[in-house]
Every structure is written in C-alpha cells, then in structure tokens.
Design a protein around this motif. Structure first.
Motif, PDB file in Angstrom:
ATOM      1  N   ALA A 169       0.828  -1.211   0.000  1.00 49.31           N
ATOM      2  CA  ALA A 169       0.000   0.000   0.000  1.00 49.31           C
ATOM      3  C   ALA A 169       0.856   1.252   0.000  1.00 49.31           C
ATOM      4  CB  ALA A 169      -0.921  -0.007   1.225  1.00 49.31           C
ATOM      5  N   ALA A 170       1.974   1.225   0.709  1.00 48.98           N
ATOM      6  CA  ALA A 170       2.857   2.398   0.755  1.00 48.98           C
ATOM      7  C   ALA A 170       3.389   2.729  -0.632  1.00 48.98           C
ATOM      8  CB  ALA A 170       4.010   2.140   1.722  1.00 48.98           C
ATOM      9  N   LEU A 171       3.706   1.681  -1.419  1.00 48.64           N
ATOM     10  CA  LEU A 171       4.175   1.915  -2.788  1.00 48.64           C
ATOM     11  C   LEU A 171       3.021   2.363  -3.680  1.00 48.64           C
ATOM     12  CD1 LEU A 171       6.703   1.643  -4.654  1.00 48.64           C
ATOM     13  CD2 LEU A 171       5.827  -0.615  -5.280  1.00 48.64           C
ATOM     14  N   GLN A 172       1.892   1.703  -3.561  1.00 48.42           N
ATOM     15  CA  GLN A 172       0.740   2.016  -4.408  1.00 48.42           C
ATOM     16  C   GLN A 172       0.242   3.435  -4.183  1.00 48.42           C
ATOM     17  OE1 GLN A 172      -2.580  -0.643  -3.799  1.00 48.42           O
ATOM     18  NE2 GLN A 172      -3.343  -0.316  -5.873  1.00 48.42           N
ATOM     19  N   GLU A 173       0.296   3.888  -2.939  1.00 49.28           N
ATOM     20  CA  GLU A 173      -0.197   5.224  -2.599  1.00 49.28           C
ATOM     21  C   GLU A 173       0.870   6.301  -2.729  1.00 49.28           C
ATOM     22  OE1 GLU A 173      -1.679   4.661   1.335  1.00 49.28           O
ATOM     23  OE2 GLU A 173      -3.149   3.142   0.708  1.00 49.28           O
ATOM     24  N   ALA A 174       2.028   5.938  -3.303  1.00 45.04           N
ATOM     25  CA  ALA A 174       3.118   6.879  -3.565  1.00 45.04           C
ATOM     26  C   ALA A 174       3.701   7.511  -2.304  1.00 45.04           C
ATOM     27  CB  ALA A 174       2.672   7.963  -4.554  1.00 45.04           C
ATOM     28  N   LYS A 175       3.557   6.814  -1.176  1.00 43.27           N
ATOM     29  CA  LYS A 175       4.215   7.293   0.035  1.00 43.27           C
ATOM     30  C   LYS A 175       5.716   7.051  -0.047  1.00 43.27           C
ATOM     31  CE  LYS A 175       0.167   6.541   2.973  1.00 43.27           C
ATOM     32  NZ  LYS A 175      -0.394   5.752   4.108  1.00 43.27           N
ATOM     33  N   ILE A 176       6.098   6.104  -0.895  1.00 42.71           N
ATOM     34  CA  ILE A 176       7.500   5.811  -1.173  1.00 42.71           C
ATOM     35  C   ILE A 176       7.679   5.679  -2.676  1.00 42.71           C
ATOM     36  CG2 ILE A 176       8.026   4.691   1.042  1.00 42.71           C
ATOM     37  CD1 ILE A 176       7.417   1.999  -0.285  1.00 42.71           C
ATOM     38  N   ASP A 177       8.920   5.824  -3.117  1.00 42.01           N
ATOM     39  CA  ASP A 177       9.231   5.678  -4.546  1.00 42.01           C
ATOM     40  C   ASP A 177       9.656   4.254  -4.875  1.00 42.01           C
ATOM     41  OD1 ASP A 177       8.934   8.529  -5.008  1.00 42.01           O
ATOM     42  OD2 ASP A 177      10.852   8.750  -3.959  1.00 42.01           O
ATOM     43  N   LEU A 178      10.383   3.646  -3.942  1.00 43.36           N
ATOM     44  CA  LEU A 178      10.908   2.298  -4.123  1.00 43.36           C
ATOM     45  C   LEU A 178      10.610   1.490  -2.869  1.00 43.36           C
ATOM     46  CD1 LEU A 178      14.459   3.251  -5.513  1.00 43.36           C
ATOM     47  CD2 LEU A 178      12.461   2.560  -6.874  1.00 43.36           C
ATOM     48  N   LEU A 179      10.539   0.179  -3.022  1.00 42.89           N
ATOM     49  CA  LEU A 179      10.257  -0.697  -1.894  1.00 42.89           C
ATOM     50  C   LEU A 179      11.223  -1.870  -1.909  1.00 42.89           C
ATOM     51  CD1 LEU A 179       8.439  -1.696   0.478  1.00 42.89           C
ATOM     52  CD2 LEU A 179       7.082  -2.909  -1.260  1.00 42.89           C
ATOM     53  N   VAL A 180      11.875  -2.109  -0.770  1.00 48.01           N
ATOM     54  CA  VAL A 180      12.688  -3.312  -0.593  1.00 48.01           C
ATOM     55  C   VAL A 180      11.902  -4.235   0.322  1.00 48.01           C
ATOM     56  CG1 VAL A 180      14.863  -4.273   0.222  1.00 48.01           C
ATOM     57  CG2 VAL A 180      14.835  -2.044  -0.917  1.00 48.01           C
ATOM     58  N   ASN A 181      11.500  -5.397  -0.181  1.00 44.35           N
ATOM     59  CA  ASN A 181      10.636  -6.281   0.584  1.00 44.35           C
ATOM     60  C   ASN A 181      10.732  -7.693   0.028  1.00 44.35           C
ATOM     61  OD1 ASN A 181       8.028  -6.898   2.302  1.00 44.35           O
ATOM     62  ND2 ASN A 181       8.522  -4.742   2.663  1.00 44.35           N
ATOM     63  N   TYR A 182       9.902  -8.561   0.555  1.00 46.94           N
ATOM     64  CA  TYR A 182       9.937  -9.982   0.247  1.00 46.94           C
ATOM     65  C   TYR A 182       8.620 -10.401  -0.387  1.00 46.94           C
ATOM     66  CZ  TYR A 182      13.426  -9.489   3.957  1.00 46.94           C
ATOM     67  OH  TYR A 182      14.480  -9.060   4.729  1.00 46.94           O
ATOM     68  N   ASP A 183       8.553 -11.650  -0.812  1.00 43.15           N
ATOM     69  CA  ASP A 183       7.255 -12.212  -1.116  1.00 43.15           C
ATOM     70  C   ASP A 183       6.502 -12.419   0.197  1.00 43.15           C
ATOM     71  OD1 ASP A 183       6.665 -12.636  -3.879  1.00 43.15           O
ATOM     72  OD2 ASP A 183       8.374 -13.998  -3.967  1.00 43.15           O
TER      73      ASP A 183
END
Length: 334
Positions: A169-183
C-alpha cells in the motif's frame, strides 16, 4: 486437500502429550522467508512435539523481534541470521539453531514510472525507499547497495513500512518511490500491476550479483543462556520445524497455502499461491546452516556497521547445527 490435512492433524492429536510445554516464539513479519514457521503451526507440529506455543507477531520487522528476545520477553525468535552477528558485536550471545530460508528473497521494486535504473546506480539519489524497519535486513540490503556504488544513506530517505499488504500500500499510494521487501509483497506488486521488480535477489544468481554470495536469511534463534538451560525445549522446536521443512519440499505451493493459519495469507489466495511458488527456491530442505554461506552476511554488515567492523566476530558462535543433527530421520509428515 484441506479436509485431508485437518483429518491428519486430528488423528495425531490423540498422541499429543497431556501436559504441553509452554514456549514463547516471536516472529518479525509475515514475509515468506518465515513461511516454514506458520506451516509448522498449521500442521499442528509444535503440539505434536509436546509444545504449547504462544506467538508474538511484530509486523513492523525483525529488529523488534530481536529486541524482544534480548529483553527476555520471548524465548525463541523467527528472524534473520545476520542479527546473531550484530549481537555478538555487542557482546550478546544469540545463536541460530534452524535455518528456514537459505537465501535472501529480497527484491527492490518501484512503481511503473520509477526513474531508478540499476544500470545507473546514481539515479537512486533522492528516492524515498520503503524498508520493513530500521535495522532490518531490508535496511542492510539498501545500505550495502549504496555503499557498493559509492553512495550513502544520506543520498536517499529510508522509511519503515512493514511488510506484506502495508508495504504494498505504501508503494501504491506513492508514500514511497521504491520498496525493498519480500514475497508475498513482490508477487502482489507485479500481479496487480502496481509496480515492477528492479533488483531481484530471490534467485542464487541475483543474490550473488547483489551480495557477492548466497545470503542466508530466516532462522530460528535464541539466547545462548536459554539454549543451555532448555535444550529439550529447543530440540522439540527444532523437531517440529524441520518436519515442516521436509513436508514443504514434498508438497505443492497450493497444498502449502491450504495448511496456513488464515492470518498469514496476504491478499487474494491465487496471488499468494504464486508468491509461495516464486519463493520455493529459498527454503532450506533440512534446516542445516551452511558454514560456507554465513560469511556473506558478515561481509555485508562490516561495510556499514561500525560495531561489527571493529569486532572480532567468531561465526562458529553464531549458530549450531547440533539440534538439527539430532532430528530423527523418520520425523516426516506424510
């Protein structure tokens, strides 16, 4: 399949000890690196091995789980191996005793209009980058990438966004530009067209490209004093978890999802099944910690963690395979 699993679990319940032993287990997130733990829960394996497990979930990331373990408010942590190295640098004995995920599983994703190009690392400057939490392995991933390319954390903004649905959601809502995460976040992002994978360390090849080697991640770990005082408890936890790992390697992603506690399934089921399938290569087949791979996290940490860089780290004190070696070969769920 679910009815079959439930029937099997019910039949084994008759063999459960009348007085189960209490153990507190904390988990840092619902990312798939930790998947063997909820699989063991869903199959009833901890109960089968005589344990009553109280689970504390710190969805904000593994660093909170580590803090709980060191503070003594939990007995066992489901977290990342590199935390054992950090703790040794602080003169705290934290020891991994079962490996769940033999490789990173991390990805760096961006929205479809992302301007960051891995072929030109400087394009990451100014980006707001979501990580699970400060001090987590996703944090290490970003810092190591920056350091390798002559950049620093001052060139970006690192923002804790948790894992799973909240991270997506943080990526989708443009609260961040990039996301480092897992499956499952990585698969959800691509399946829903929310973004694209820009750096992928789920494969061995990807991990070697990022870290210079295989990067073991999720393990079960505990304080050395708790292990010394409660070896039978640790052995039971190990027996159940290794049994879950073996079961996973004999079953499909769909069958694995069928046995999970519902709270671990993020998003729609079909996408989650795809996420499990995408992550299968990272899971340990037997729970053994490979001494050939654990130097990779040490080298990563030394590049930006001053405490680790200045300490004499003895990796042999950060893990033990003794409990996995004691697991009976016949302990496999059919």
């Amino acid at each position: 399949m679910r009815n079959l699993i439930m029937a099997l679990t019910a039949s084994t319940a008759l063999a459960f000890p009348a007085m189960a032993e209490d153990v507190r287990i904390a988990v840092g997130s619902f990312n798939l690196n930790n998947l063997p733990f909820p699989v063991a829960q869903g199959l009833g394996l901890y109960e089968k091995h005589g344990l009553e497990v109280r689970v504390d979930n710190f969805a904000s990331g593994g660093s909170k789980t580590l803090q709980a373990l060191v503070a003594g408010s939990t007995d066992v942590a489901v977290g990342f191996y590199d935390h054992t190295i950090q703790m040794q640098a602080q003169n705290k004995e934290v020891v991994a005793f079962v490996q769940l995920a033999r490789n990173s599983g991390l990805v760096l994703a961006g929205r479809p209009d992302a301007t960051f190009d891995p072929a030109n690392p400087e394009t990451i400057k100014g980006a707001k980058i979501g990580i699970t939490a400060p001090g987590s392995s996703s944090d290490f991933f970003v810092r190591y990438y920056l350091q390798r390319h002559g950049l620093s954390d001052a060139d970006v903004s690192l923002i804790g966004v948790g894992s799973g649905g909240t991270a997506v959601a943080a990526l989708q809502e443009a609260k961040i530009d990039l996301l480092v995460n897992y499956d499952p976040a990585a698969t959800i992002i691509t399946e829903r067209g929310i973004g694209k994978i820009l750096i992928d360390a789920r494969s061995d090849e990807g991990a070697i490209a990022i870290y210079g080697g295989i990067y073991p991640t999720s393990v079960l770990y505990s304080r050395q004093d708790f292990i010394d005082e409660n070896p039978e408890t640790i052995q039971k936890v190990t027996d159940a978890t290794v049994e879950a790992l073996r079961w996973m390697h004999d079953h499909t992603a769909e069958e694995i999802v069928d046995v999970l506690p519902q709270e671990f399934v993020t998003g729609d089921r079909d996408t989650y099944v795809k996420a499990v399938q995408n992550a299968m290569a990272i899971f340990s087949p037997d729970g053994m910690i490979d001494p050939e791979t654990i130097n990779t996290p040490l080298e990563v940490l030394k590049t930006f963690n001053e405490n680790v860089a200045n300490a004499e780290i003895d990796l042999s004190r950060t893990y033990t395979d003794a409990f996995v070696e004691n697991v009976a070969p016949a302990e496999v769920t059919q």
